[in-house]
Design a protein around this motif. Structure first.
Motif, PDB file in Angstrom:
ATOM      1  N   ASP A  91       0.870  47.109 -58.641  1.00 48.93           N
ATOM      2  CA  ASP A  91       0.064  48.261 -59.027  1.00 48.93           C
ATOM      3  C   ASP A  91      -1.358  47.848 -59.399  1.00 48.93           C
ATOM      4  N   CYS A  97       6.192  45.995 -58.928  1.00 48.37           N
ATOM      5  CA  CYS A  97       6.900  47.263 -58.762  1.00 48.37           C
ATOM      6  C   CYS A  97       7.907  47.105 -57.626  1.00 48.37           C
ATOM      7  N   ARG A 107       1.441  54.216 -53.567  1.00 45.74           N
ATOM      8  CA  ARG A 107       1.869  55.146 -54.618  1.00 45.74           C
ATOM      9  C   ARG A 107       3.000  54.484 -55.406  1.00 45.74           C
ATOM     10  N   GLU A 109       3.921  54.868 -58.281  1.00 41.82           N
ATOM     11  CA  GLU A 109       4.695  55.738 -59.165  1.00 41.82           C
ATOM     12  C   GLU A 109       5.998  56.200 -58.520  1.00 41.82           C
ATOM     13  N   THR A 110       6.104  55.992 -57.194  1.00 47.24           N
ATOM     14  CA  THR A 110       7.343  56.345 -56.512  1.00 47.24           C
ATOM     15  C   THR A 110       8.340  55.187 -56.491  1.00 47.24           C
TER      16      THR A 110
END
Length: 387
Positions: A91, A97, A107, A109-110
């Protein structure tokens, strides 16, 4: 000192995503999960009970993974193994992540921030040791944001743990097209299954890491990284099957039984672990059940050896276990340690049984319904009598 975890007090959570909606598919990941789960449950590795190995394949949401890890963290008191295979992203804060099936590139956040799992290990885990294995792949952009490859290990490190991470430069290098497993996990599986010639009897994480670096580098794959916190490198994932089974003691006069890498009874905490380690004693000795009986001068029959190693409850007396250990060649001072563990587990079992016996039994549903039926009938009877 290297030690195999107690399987009764240890847990493993294996997470993997091979099917993606927006990222490149990784068809080898399901094979990774199945093979590693089978290995951890089998005699070539930790011999974990099937219920102690949770496999989370293609999780639809982050909370599915976090929940499985949190449950295992609450149950494990010895060692907790956490494994992930799939795509990895970075990120804006250079944090790792883990990509899930619906994750989109750019993205994060997914996806699932690894720090969420790290917090579970730090705050919710009862386990003394944590083994974190990350088989993540990265795009060129992710590698550029990471900078030095060793940052990944720093991000994911947990106190009292050993982190083993695949430093993949491209997806193809990590998951070669047409291969059954990803490159890193394939090398790990092969090592655990076949051992390392000339290495110690226990394949702890430090030994595994050094071997995997040599193997993967020789194959032209990215070399793995590792971080050791509080002697986590001493946790063994298997016995070295390149040197087992050992030859019978009678055929190796130059080998001192006291120098063999016997299972350490002091690492045993559960009944499951007791019998797993007890069976491992025979493997280390290199003796068959019949040979153990012969070395005991007939004090324990071959059938008795088999029944002893396949029990699910502790024997009521110590004699047969002591004879078995002595016949295998275990030194006397270690046999004393074994007896102390047996006594401790017996005491704990007796205490548990006592607590259960003292607890009031819950009323049976059938009895309650019968009682209510009787009361209704008696009430009707009294009304008819005018009472």
């Amino acid at each position: 000192m290297s030690v195999l975890p107690d399987p009764g007090a240890s847990r493993a959570v294996l997470v993997g995503t091979g099917r993606y909606e927006h990222l490149e598919q990784l068809p080898a990941v399901p094979n990774n999960l199945q093979a590693l789960a089978d290995l951890l449950r089998g005699p070539l590795s930790l011999q974990l009970p099937a219920r102690h190995v949770a496999v989370v394949e293609d999780p639809v949401a982050a909370h599915t993974v976090v929940g499985a890890v949190r449950q295992a963290a609450a149950e494990a008191t010895d060692t907790l193994v956490l494994y992930f295979a799939g795509h990895g992203l970075v990120d804006a804060q250079d944090q790792l992540c883990l990509a899930l099936p619906h994750t989109e590139f750019g993205r994060v956040e997914t996806g699932l921030p690894f720090d969420w799992l790290r917090q579970v290990l730090l705050l919710d885990s009862r386990a003394e040791r944590h083994v974190v294995i990350l088989d993540c792949c990265y795009s060129g952009l992710a590698l550029g944001r990471m900078g030095a490859g060793l940052q990944l290990a720093d991000q994911a490190a947990v106190e009292g743990s050993f982190l083993l991470a695949a430093a993949a430069e491209t997806r193809t290098a990590l998951a070669p097209v047409g291969e059954t497993y990803t490159a890193f996990t394939g090398a790990l599986l092969d090592t655990l299954r076949h051992g390392i010639p000339g290495a110690p009897a226990l394949l702890d994480l430090g030994v595994l890491y050094r071997h995997l670096r040599l193997v993967l580098e020789a194959r032209g794959h990215p070399v793995p990284q590792a971080r050791d916190r509080n002697s986590g490198a001493q946790v063994a994932l298997a016995r070295n099957h390149a040197v087992l089974p050992a030859v019978p003691l009678t055929a190796a006069p130059g080998v001192d039984a006291g120098e063999r890498s016997w299972p350490d009874p002091r690492a045993v905490r559960t009944v499951t672990g007791f019998f797993t380690a007890l069976a491992d004693v025979r493997v280390v000795s290199g003796l068959t059940h019949r040979a153990v009986s012969e070395r005991s001068a007939g004090r324990i029959a071959a059938g008795t050896v088999s029944r002893l190693l396949n029990r699910s409850t502790l024997p009521a007396t110590w004699n047969a276990t002591a004879v078995y250990l002595a016949a295998c060649g275990v030194p006397g001072e270690q046999i004393t340690q074994w007896q102390a563990v047996w006594q401790q587990l017996r005491a704990e079992a007796a205490e548990t049984a006592s607590v259960r016996a003292a607890s009031p039994a819950a009323p049976q549903r059938g009895d309650s319904e019968k009682n209510r039926t009787w009361q209704r009938s008696f009430t009707v009877f009294r009304r008819k009598r005018g009472q």
